[in-house]
Write a protein that holds these residues in place. Structure first.
Motif, PDB file in Angstrom:
ATOM      1  N   SER A  41       0.804  -1.219   0.000  1.00  0.00           N
ATOM      2  CA  SER A  41       0.000   0.000   0.000  1.00  0.00           C
ATOM      3  C   SER A  41       0.839   1.273   0.000  1.00  0.00           C
ATOM      4  O   SER A  41       0.553   2.235  -0.720  1.00  0.00           O
ATOM      5  N   PHE A  42       1.873   1.303   0.809  1.00  0.00           N
ATOM      6  CA  PHE A  42       2.730   2.492   0.896  1.00  0.00           C
ATOM      7  C   PHE A  42       4.161   2.132   0.494  1.00  0.00           C
ATOM      8  O   PHE A  42       5.126   2.596   1.097  1.00  0.00           O
ATOM      9  N   GLU A  43       4.262   1.322  -0.555  1.00  0.00           N
ATOM     10  CA  GLU A  43       5.572   0.878  -1.034  1.00  0.00           C
ATOM     11  C   GLU A  43       6.467   2.051  -1.409  1.00  0.00           C
ATOM     12  O   GLU A  43       7.640   2.098  -1.023  1.00  0.00           O
ATOM     13  N   ASP A  44       5.946   2.992  -2.173  1.00  0.00           N
ATOM     14  CA  ASP A  44       6.766   4.109  -2.645  1.00  0.00           C
ATOM     15  C   ASP A  44       7.344   4.900  -1.478  1.00  0.00           C
ATOM     16  O   ASP A  44       8.544   5.242  -1.471  1.00  0.00           O
ATOM     17  N   GLU A  45       6.502   5.184  -0.506  1.00  0.00           N
ATOM     18  CA  GLU A  45       6.968   5.958   0.649  1.00  0.00           C
ATOM     19  C   GLU A  45       8.022   5.190   1.448  1.00  0.00           C
ATOM     20  O   GLU A  45       9.012   5.772   1.909  1.00  0.00           O
ATOM     21  N   ILE A  46       7.816   3.882   1.594  1.00  0.00           N
ATOM     22  CA  ILE A  46       8.765   3.064   2.359  1.00  0.00           C
ATOM     23  C   ILE A  46      10.106   2.982   1.643  1.00  0.00           C
ATOM     24  O   ILE A  46      11.171   3.166   2.252  1.00  0.00           O
ATOM     25  N   ASP A  48      11.341   5.015  -0.645  1.00  0.00           N
ATOM     26  CA  ASP A  48      12.003   6.328  -0.644  1.00  0.00           C
ATOM     27  C   ASP A  48      12.665   6.603   0.705  1.00  0.00           C
ATOM     28  O   ASP A  48      13.775   7.164   0.762  1.00  0.00           O
ATOM     29  N   HIS A  49      12.005   6.218   1.800  1.00  0.00           N
ATOM     30  CA  HIS A  49      12.579   6.443   3.122  1.00  0.00           C
ATOM     31  C   HIS A  49      13.824   5.574   3.342  1.00  0.00           C
ATOM     32  O   HIS A  49      14.836   6.047   3.869  1.00  0.00           O
ATOM     33  N   LEU A  50      13.745   4.314   2.910  1.00  0.00           N
ATOM     34  CA  LEU A  50      14.875   3.406   3.104  1.00  0.00           C
ATOM     35  C   LEU A  50      16.098   3.823   2.299  1.00  0.00           C
ATOM     36  O   LEU A  50      17.233   3.535   2.695  1.00  0.00           O
ATOM     37  N   ASN A  51      15.887   4.496   1.171  1.00  0.00           N
ATOM     38  CA  ASN A  51      16.987   4.786   0.255  1.00  0.00           C
ATOM     39  C   ASN A  51      17.264   6.276   0.096  1.00  0.00           C
ATOM     40  O   ASN A  51      17.850   6.693  -0.899  1.00  0.00           O
ATOM     41  N   ALA A  52      16.841   7.048   1.100  1.00  0.00           N
ATOM     42  CA  ALA A  52      17.051   8.497   1.013  1.00  0.00           C
ATOM     43  C   ALA A  52      18.525   8.848   0.821  1.00  0.00           C
ATOM     44  O   ALA A  52      18.855   9.828   0.146  1.00  0.00           O
ATOM     45  N   GLY A  53      19.404   8.025   1.370  1.00  0.00           N
ATOM     46  CA  GLY A  53      20.837   8.327   1.304  1.00  0.00           C
ATOM     47  C   GLY A  53      21.455   8.122  -0.064  1.00  0.00           C
ATOM     48  O   GLY A  53      22.510   8.710  -0.351  1.00  0.00           O
ATOM     49  N   ILE A  54      20.849   7.285  -0.913  1.00  0.00           N
ATOM     50  CA  ILE A  54      21.434   7.037  -2.229  1.00  0.00           C
ATOM     51  C   ILE A  54      20.601   7.613  -3.370  1.00  0.00           C
ATOM     52  O   ILE A  54      20.993   7.511  -4.535  1.00  0.00           O
ATOM     53  N   MET A  55      19.482   8.224  -3.044  1.00  0.00           N
ATOM     54  CA  MET A  55      18.636   8.797  -4.093  1.00  0.00           C
ATOM     55  C   MET A  55      18.923  10.279  -4.330  1.00  0.00           C
ATOM     56  O   MET A  55      18.366  10.874  -5.249  1.00  0.00           O
ATOM     57  N   GLN A  56      19.784  10.849  -3.493  1.00  0.00           N
ATOM     58  CA  GLN A  56      20.104  12.266  -3.612  1.00  0.00           C
ATOM     59  C   GLN A  56      21.604  12.456  -3.795  1.00  0.00           C
ATOM     60  O   GLN A  56      22.416  11.688  -3.278  1.00  0.00           O
ATOM     61  N   VAL A  57      21.970  13.481  -4.556  1.00  0.00           N
ATOM     62  CA  VAL A  57      23.376  13.836  -4.760  1.00  0.00           C
ATOM     63  C   VAL A  57      23.536  15.335  -4.517  1.00  0.00           C
ATOM     64  O   VAL A  57      22.545  16.070  -4.442  1.00  0.00           O
ATOM     65  N   VAL A  58      24.771  15.756  -4.425  1.00  0.00           N
ATOM     66  CA  VAL A  58      25.053  17.194  -4.276  1.00  0.00           C
ATOM     67  C   VAL A  58      25.055  17.824  -5.666  1.00  0.00           C
ATOM     68  O   VAL A  58      25.803  17.374  -6.549  1.00  0.00           O
TER      69      VAL A  58
END
Length: 396
Positions: A41-46, A48-58
């Motif tokens: 049900s909330f796969e996308d949110e989960i 995104d939360h688990l992988n916040a560290g590798i989904m963003q760059v400077v």
């Protein structure tokens, strides 16, 4: 009057038989499908939360690498596999998501997030493999062949059975005082045993009836091609339906096409020209077969749903735009077709809708258990009401 009453009793008896048999056969399967749906049900949110560290760059001042350069730098990554698709973002802080094609054994390597500026691998997304397995269980019951196997037909039959149970249950449930809200929505918790089971089963069934009906009707879309084709014929404009049917046609096996190297950059350039930078996210998918036409999905910056996307078909060799299907140009019926998944999981109503659908799905095991208990108690009452000679076996 007596004849009508007798006919009515026979109809209700037949509906009860249909309701009971369908429930007994499908109780475990529907509970499994419902609980896997709850998990997603909330796969996308989960994720995104688990992988916040590798989904963003400077963000950097240097321009991001073109898709083909990103793919070429992945060749140095061990066991990376063949790239099947790339997801890029207009956000300069977002990493690039790389997906891989299935190998010869049918397995698919885990996807990767990479830095868009230098191609450096940032990591494998956590939770992705788990949710992929849950999705295969939900849709195809982990039966070999996935969408081409028997699993999708079995889940489709379960959806048809659920519709039959909902309709028959509503008829059997209809009280004499149909206008009483309390009669419909409030369980009688002062009862015990069979009375409590019946009250819970009937009231919970009323609570979830509409949600289950929506889930079942939209779930059939993923199980039966005849159902999907019928919905498209009914809701889409004739020329749109014709294009969708044409895209479904398999290639003739007798006509072999020469293998051509297919890359991303030319299709990417065409997409940039078509969208004029008005996208938030773009997913480029290479053709699965020997063709050169690439499917590209583009989500506008103001999109709030997964279904609010534009779809393009672009020849990856020549860069020619083959077709453009923009969400804003769709009719209401065509938007409904595009939104089948969002409707199926309640996302069409935002996070409150997803939560409501999740709770309804979580209630399926309670619904199934009370139904089985009612059937067992009814059989027990029927046996105890039989005359003695009716219970004797041959030889007694």
């Amino acid at each position: 009057m007596a004849i009508q009453h007798q006919v009515g009793r026979k109809i209700r008896a037949a509906l009860l038989q249909l309701h009971s048999i369908a429930g007994l056969v499908l109780a475990l399967l529907l509970s499994l499908i419902a609980l896997t749906g709850v998990t997603m049900s909330f796969e996308d949110e989960i994720v995104d939360h688990l992988n916040a560290g590798i989904m963003q760059v400077v963000p950097r001042t240097t321009p991001a690498l073109l898709p083909d350069e990103l793919v070429s730098r992945l060749k140095a990554v061990p066991d990376a596999g063949k790239v099947a698709g790339i997801t890029l973002s207009s956000n300069p802080s977002a990493a690039v998501h790389i997906r891989f094609a299935r190998d010869e054994q049918g397995g698919r390597p885990s996807s990767l997030y990479v830095d868009p500026y230098d191609g450096r691998v940032l990591g494998v997304p956590r939770g992705e493999d788990f949710f992929a397995m849950v999705r295969r269980l939900h849709r195809w019951l982990l039966i070999s062949g996935d969408a081409r196997g028997w699993g999708r037909q079995i889940t489709g039959i379960a959806a048809l059975g659920l519709i039959a149970m909902l309709v028959s249950g509503l008829v059997l449930r209809w009280p004499r005082r149909a206008s009483s809200v309390k009669m419909w929505l409030k369980p009688n918790l002062t009862l015990s045993g069979r009375g409590l089971h019946r009250s819970l089963h009937a009231v919970v069934g009323t609570w979830v009836l509409l949600v289950y009906l929506v889930m079942a009707i939209t779930g059939l879309w993923y199980s039966f091609d005849w159902y999907k084709d019928s919905v498209v014929w009914l809701l889409a404009r004739p020329h749109v339906a014709a294009v969708k049917m044409q895209l479904k046609q398999p290639r003739l096996s007798g006509r072999s096409e020469p293998a051509q190297p297919v890359w991303f950059d030319r299709a990417w350039s065409t997409l940039l020209r078509e969208e004029s930078g008005g996208f938030a996210r773009v997913q480029l998918t290479l053709p699965a077969g020997p063709g050169t036409v690439m499917r590209i999905r583009s989500w506008p910056k103001d999109a709030t749903l997964e279904s609010e996307r534009n779809e393009f078909r672009i020849d990856a060799v020549t860069g020619q735009l083959i077709s453009a299907e923009r969400y804003a140009d769709k009719t209401l019926g065509e938007k409904a077709i595009a939104s089948v998944l969002d409707i199926h999981r309640g996302a069409i109503l935002g996070w409150p809708g997803k939560l409501a659908f999740m709770i309804a799905a979580a209630l399926m095991p309670l619904f199934a258990i009370t139904g089985v208990l009612l059937y067992a108690s009814r059989r027990k009452l029927q046996r105890s009401a039989q005359p003695l000679h009716g219970r004797l076996v041959p030889g007694e």
